[in-house]
Design a protein around this motif. Sequence first.
Motif, PDB file in Angstrom:
ATOM      1  N   GLU A 126       0.957  -1.196   0.308  1.00  0.00           N
ATOM      2  CA  GLU A 126       0.336  -0.012   0.176  1.00  0.00           C
ATOM      3  C   GLU A 126       1.081   1.115   0.350  1.00  0.00           C
ATOM      4  OE1 GLU A 126      -2.660  -0.445   3.545  1.00  0.00           O
ATOM      5  OE2 GLU A 126      -3.390  -1.801   2.651  1.00  0.00           O
ATOM      6  N   ASP A 127       0.063   2.156  -0.585  1.00  0.00           N
ATOM      7  CA  ASP A 127       0.835   3.900   0.091  1.00  0.00           C
ATOM      8  C   ASP A 127       2.108   3.724  -1.323  1.00  0.00           C
ATOM      9  OD1 ASP A 127      -1.184   4.694   1.786  1.00  0.00           O
ATOM     10  OD2 ASP A 127       0.231   4.067   3.115  1.00  0.00           O
ATOM     11  N   LYS A 128       1.877   2.973  -2.096  1.00  0.00           N
ATOM     12  CA  LYS A 128       3.506   3.029  -3.286  1.00  0.00           C
ATOM     13  C   LYS A 128       3.002   4.405  -4.817  1.00  0.00           C
ATOM     14  CE  LYS A 128       5.710  -0.253  -0.792  1.00  0.00           C
ATOM     15  NZ  LYS A 128       6.142   0.415   0.532  1.00  0.00           N
ATOM     16  N   GLN A 129       3.581   5.324  -4.927  1.00  0.00           N
ATOM     17  CA  GLN A 129       3.804   5.758  -6.394  1.00  0.00           C
ATOM     18  C   GLN A 129       4.448   5.001  -7.257  1.00  0.00           C
ATOM     19  OE1 GLN A 129       1.768   8.655  -5.868  1.00  0.00           O
ATOM     20  NE2 GLN A 129       1.064   7.715  -3.465  1.00  0.00           N
ATOM     21  N   VAL A 130       6.230   4.742  -7.089  1.00  0.00           N
ATOM     22  CA  VAL A 130       6.814   4.437  -7.768  1.00  0.00           C
ATOM     23  C   VAL A 130       7.263   2.975  -8.069  1.00  0.00           C
ATOM     24  CG1 VAL A 130       9.233   5.087  -9.002  1.00  0.00           C
ATOM     25  CG2 VAL A 130       7.758   6.342  -7.943  1.00  0.00           C
TER      26      VAL A 130
ATOM     27  N   GLN B 229      -3.131   2.175 -13.639  1.00  0.00           N
ATOM     28  CA  GLN B 229      -3.849   2.935 -11.986  1.00  0.00           C
ATOM     29  C   GLN B 229      -3.399   4.147 -11.547  1.00  0.00           C
ATOM     30  OE1 GLN B 229      -2.801  -0.713 -10.425  1.00  0.00           O
ATOM     31  NE2 GLN B 229      -4.179  -2.630 -11.514  1.00  0.00           N
ATOM     32  N   GLY B 230      -2.339   4.330 -12.083  1.00  0.00           N
ATOM     33  CA  GLY B 230      -1.792   5.880 -11.393  1.00  0.00           C
ATOM     34  C   GLY B 230       0.081   5.302 -10.987  1.00  0.00           C
TER      35      GLY B 230
ATOM     36  N   VAL C 275      11.372   6.912   0.225  1.00  0.00           N
ATOM     37  CA  VAL C 275      11.246   5.195  -0.363  1.00  0.00           C
ATOM     38  C   VAL C 275      10.781   4.227   0.208  1.00  0.00           C
ATOM     39  CG1 VAL C 275      12.760   3.275   0.644  1.00  0.00           C
ATOM     40  CG2 VAL C 275      14.418   5.090   0.354  1.00  0.00           C
ATOM     41  N   ASP C 276       9.650   4.566   1.061  1.00  0.00           N
ATOM     42  CA  ASP C 276       8.684   3.930   2.010  1.00  0.00           C
ATOM     43  C   ASP C 276       7.910   3.437   0.395  1.00  0.00           C
ATOM     44  OD1 ASP C 276       9.353   3.087   3.938  1.00  0.00           O
ATOM     45  OD2 ASP C 276       8.289   4.761   4.550  1.00  0.00           O
ATOM     46  N   GLN C 277       8.111   5.118  -0.498  1.00  0.00           N
ATOM     47  CA  GLN C 277       6.433   4.650  -1.804  1.00  0.00           C
ATOM     48  C   GLN C 277       7.418   3.808  -2.623  1.00  0.00           C
ATOM     49  OE1 GLN C 277       7.243   9.747  -1.011  1.00  0.00           O
ATOM     50  NE2 GLN C 277       4.550   9.331  -0.857  1.00  0.00           N
TER      51      GLN C 277
ATOM     52  N   ILE D 148      -3.309   3.083  -7.222  1.00  0.00           N
ATOM     53  CA  ILE D 148      -2.608   4.612  -5.506  1.00  0.00           C
ATOM     54  C   ILE D 148      -4.293   4.877  -6.133  1.00  0.00           C
ATOM     55  CG2 ILE D 148      -2.181   6.683  -5.647  1.00  0.00           C
ATOM     56  CD1 ILE D 148       0.726   5.977  -8.098  1.00  0.00           C
ATOM     57  N   GLN D 149      -4.544   5.117  -4.479  1.00  0.00           N
ATOM     58  CA  GLN D 149      -5.818   5.545  -3.726  1.00  0.00           C
ATOM     59  C   GLN D 149      -6.198   6.834  -4.283  1.00  0.00           C
ATOM     60  OE1 GLN D 149      -8.009   3.150  -3.580  1.00  0.00           O
ATOM     61  NE2 GLN D 149      -6.853   1.931  -4.319  1.00  0.00           N
TER      62      GLN D 149
END
Length: 231
Positions: free
Chosen positions: A4-8, A111-112, A169-171, A227-228
């Motif tokens: 969850e909460d990933k962007q890249v 999905q973004g 990093v978390d993303q 991505i939400q």
Amino acid sequence: MILEDKQVLLFDLDGTLVDSAPDLAAAVNQTLIHLGREPFPEATVRNWVGNGALMLILRALSGDKDVDPELPQTLVDNALAVFLDFYAKCVCDKSKLYGNVKDTLLALKAQGYRLGIITNKPEKFVAPILDGLGLSGIFELILGGDSLAERKPHPLPLYTACKWFEVSVDQCVMIGDSKNDILAAKAANMDSIGLTYGYNYDEDLAVHQPNHLFSDFRGLLSVLKGIQEPA
């Protein structure tokens, strides 16, 4: 477990998106023949791929995954230059995408997610492969093995990508087929996804404990749900 909460999403290239071994083997064998040496079966060269062009040539000259420390530097330098020249001429002749790669990448982008490539292959060869296989325009960032002072399994390319995308990093998630990808992710404290079908020197990738491990690229869609948008 959903990531969850990933962007890249950061992808390895050889062995993850693309089966490039046929063209790499062809260039390696052309180099060896040029040097008056015996060529190797493609299956043998496959087990030498994944640590960049120099290591591939060192293994080819040694005839083994373990490099001969006594190789003359002049021989290595000459062989590498010859190899790079041969490879530039056949970089996408027989290389092909692994199953479900393009459709899955397009789905993830829809999905973004923002997509990047972190490979140990020299950077100049990446764009011609992406163009030849219909993947141009999908990735925002490409980092090759010679783009920075360090390459995978060092975390520097992953940190550099985070800075370029302006995310933490978390993303991010590192996705690849070899221990170099998973070890780089662990060194950066980044989540990772492993793929079992690529070039990992006949080692079990599970030993390195990626967050997820799949035998089919489409498996990414089961743990990356998009991505939400903020409520």
